[in-house]
Design an enzyme around this catalytic site. Structure first.
Site, PDB file in Angstrom:
ATOM      1  N   ASP A  76     -22.141  14.901  48.897  1.00  0.00           N
ATOM      2  CA  ASP A  76     -21.175  16.216  48.491  1.00  0.00           C
ATOM      3  C   ASP A  76     -21.097  17.056  49.556  1.00  0.00           C
ATOM      4  O   ASP A  76     -21.861  17.155  50.230  1.00  0.00           O
ATOM      5  CB  ASP A  76     -22.016  16.823  47.208  1.00  0.00           C
ATOM      6  CG  ASP A  76     -20.931  17.480  46.140  1.00  0.00           C
ATOM      7  OD1 ASP A  76     -20.418  18.640  47.034  1.00  0.00           O
ATOM      8  OD2 ASP A  76     -20.705  17.154  45.099  1.00  0.00           O
TER       9      ASP A  76
ATOM     10  N   ASP B 203     -18.156  15.765  53.910  1.00  0.00           N
ATOM     11  CA  ASP B 203     -16.740  15.609  53.265  1.00  0.00           C
ATOM     12  C   ASP B 203     -16.353  13.933  53.218  1.00  0.00           C
ATOM     13  O   ASP B 203     -16.590  13.237  54.283  1.00  0.00           O
ATOM     14  CB  ASP B 203     -15.677  16.337  54.334  1.00  0.00           C
ATOM     15  CG  ASP B 203     -14.336  16.212  53.912  1.00  0.00           C
ATOM     16  OD1 ASP B 203     -14.017  15.455  52.983  1.00  0.00           O
ATOM     17  OD2 ASP B 203     -13.489  16.932  54.292  1.00  0.00           O
ATOM     18  N   VAL B 204     -16.099  13.781  52.041  1.00  0.00           N
ATOM     19  CA  VAL B 204     -15.827  12.508  51.754  1.00  0.00           C
ATOM     20  C   VAL B 204     -14.932  11.791  52.556  1.00  0.00           C
ATOM     21  O   VAL B 204     -14.720  10.556  52.785  1.00  0.00           O
ATOM     22  CB  VAL B 204     -15.823  12.018  50.355  1.00  0.00           C
ATOM     23  CG1 VAL B 204     -17.032  12.496  49.626  1.00  0.00           C
ATOM     24  CG2 VAL B 204     -14.861  12.668  49.686  1.00  0.00           C
TER      25      VAL B 204
ATOM     26  N   TYR C 172      -2.230  14.889  41.384  1.00  0.00           N
ATOM     27  CA  TYR C 172      -3.571  14.246  40.985  1.00  0.00           C
ATOM     28  C   TYR C 172      -3.378  13.260  40.348  1.00  0.00           C
ATOM     29  O   TYR C 172      -4.052  12.242  40.300  1.00  0.00           O
ATOM     30  CB  TYR C 172      -3.635  15.459  40.064  1.00  0.00           C
ATOM     31  CG  TYR C 172      -5.271  15.219  39.500  1.00  0.00           C
ATOM     32  CD1 TYR C 172      -6.330  15.420  40.093  1.00  0.00           C
ATOM     33  CD2 TYR C 172      -5.339  14.942  38.123  1.00  0.00           C
ATOM     34  CE1 TYR C 172      -7.669  15.138  39.761  1.00  0.00           C
ATOM     35  CE2 TYR C 172      -6.729  14.546  37.489  1.00  0.00           C
ATOM     36  CZ  TYR C 172      -7.716  14.692  38.151  1.00  0.00           C
ATOM     37  OH  TYR C 172      -9.015  14.786  37.582  1.00  0.00           O
TER      38      TYR C 172
ATOM     39  N   LYS D 190      -5.160   9.467  40.978  1.00  0.00           N
ATOM     40  CA  LYS D 190      -5.992   8.490  40.312  1.00  0.00           C
ATOM     41  C   LYS D 190      -5.411   7.258  39.782  1.00  0.00           C
ATOM     42  O   LYS D 190      -6.068   6.600  39.636  1.00  0.00           O
ATOM     43  CB  LYS D 190      -6.119   9.511  38.619  1.00  0.00           C
ATOM     44  CG  LYS D 190      -6.742  10.776  39.173  1.00  0.00           C
ATOM     45  CD  LYS D 190      -8.169  10.616  39.835  1.00  0.00           C
ATOM     46  CE  LYS D 190      -9.165  11.863  39.913  1.00  0.00           C
ATOM     47  NZ  LYS D 190     -10.554  11.341  40.372  1.00  0.00           N
TER      48      LYS D 190
END
Length: 252
Positions: free
Chosen positions: A39, A60-61, A146, A150
């Site tokens: 996270d 940071d992913v 968004y 997704k």
């Protein structure tokens, strides 16, 4: 569920709060031996109290170097829950390219990097779940970035399911509708609803869920975590490449 995960190792991204933290708790409660938790919120990760070994990776992913380090240090995995994401909303006509890229970067690029790492570390006959959204299935004004992120994530999951099937590794998505998590507090329209409710967040959430779903309720993070747990479990042993919609009837 009575699933016994003793001896299993799991990765959870976006683990410091919301669905990620609830999923980490669900896995720990069902006996998982080690949790690899990722996270951006390092203090939030440190505050988690889990009854198992925890390997925290704050960062940071979208940082490829972070995933190189995780791949080198985390060890083998049996499960992966790729959950980190951000909310954002604006009409296409007024959305800036930076706003578009910020959402796609975390929700899709970050998920790709996590999935790539998990694919390399997961043992045969493991399982993965990607946190998508009903916004990837239903168009609404203001959700272009968004929803696109997704929808892309669900296709990414399907491709991964087909690539990993020869190893017996299953990959599915969970597609929640409204879930009462802190991600709502990042959205301008919900901030406005709270203001209109005189600062009463619970009243704003009740109004939002009542208007948005036939069941007049949003899920809790713990409910979504249990559904993720089902998809990871042997009870879902023939389910792969699908998206479980959990939206209170929003799509109806």
């Amino acid at each position: 569920m009575t699933e016994d995960l003793t001896g299993k190792r799991a990765l959870v991204t976006g683990a410091a709060s919301g669905i990620g933290a609830a999923t980490a708790r669900w896995l720990a409660a069902h006996g998982v031996t080690a949790l690899v938790l990722v996270d951006l919120d390092g203090p939030g990760l440190a505050a988690l109290d889990m009854p198992c070994e925890v390997l925290p990776f704050p960062g940071d992913v979208t940082d490829e170097a972070l995933w190189d380090r995780i791949e080198a240090e985390a060890g083998p995995l049996d499960y992966a829950v790729i959950n980190a994401g951000i909310a954002g909303g604006a009409p296409i006509a007024t959305m800036t390219l930076d706003e578009w890229r910020a959402t796609l970067s975390v929700n899709l690029d970050g998920a790709f990097l996590a999935l790539r790492c998990a694919t390399r570390l997961v043992r045969d006959h493991g399982a993965m779940v990607l946190t998508a959204s009903v916004s990837g299935l239903k168009a609404e004004p203001g959700t272009a970035a968004y929803g696109a992120s997704k929808a892309g994530l669900m296709q990414l999951g399907r491709v991964a399911a087909k690539e990993l099937a020869p190893r017996g590794v299953r990959v599915n998505c969970i597609a929640p509708g409204g879930v009462d998590t802190p991600i709502w507090d990042q959205t301008p329209f919900f901030q406005e609803m709270i203001a209109q409710a005189g600062g009463d967040r619970a009243a704003a959430m009740a109004a939002l869920s009542g208007a948005a779903t036939p069941l007049a309720r949003f899920a809790t993070a713990d409910q979504i975590a249990a559904q993720i747990g089902f998809l990871l479990s042997d009870a879902a042993g023939t389910i792969t490449g699908t998206s479980l919609v959990s939206d209170g009837g929003y799509l109806l």
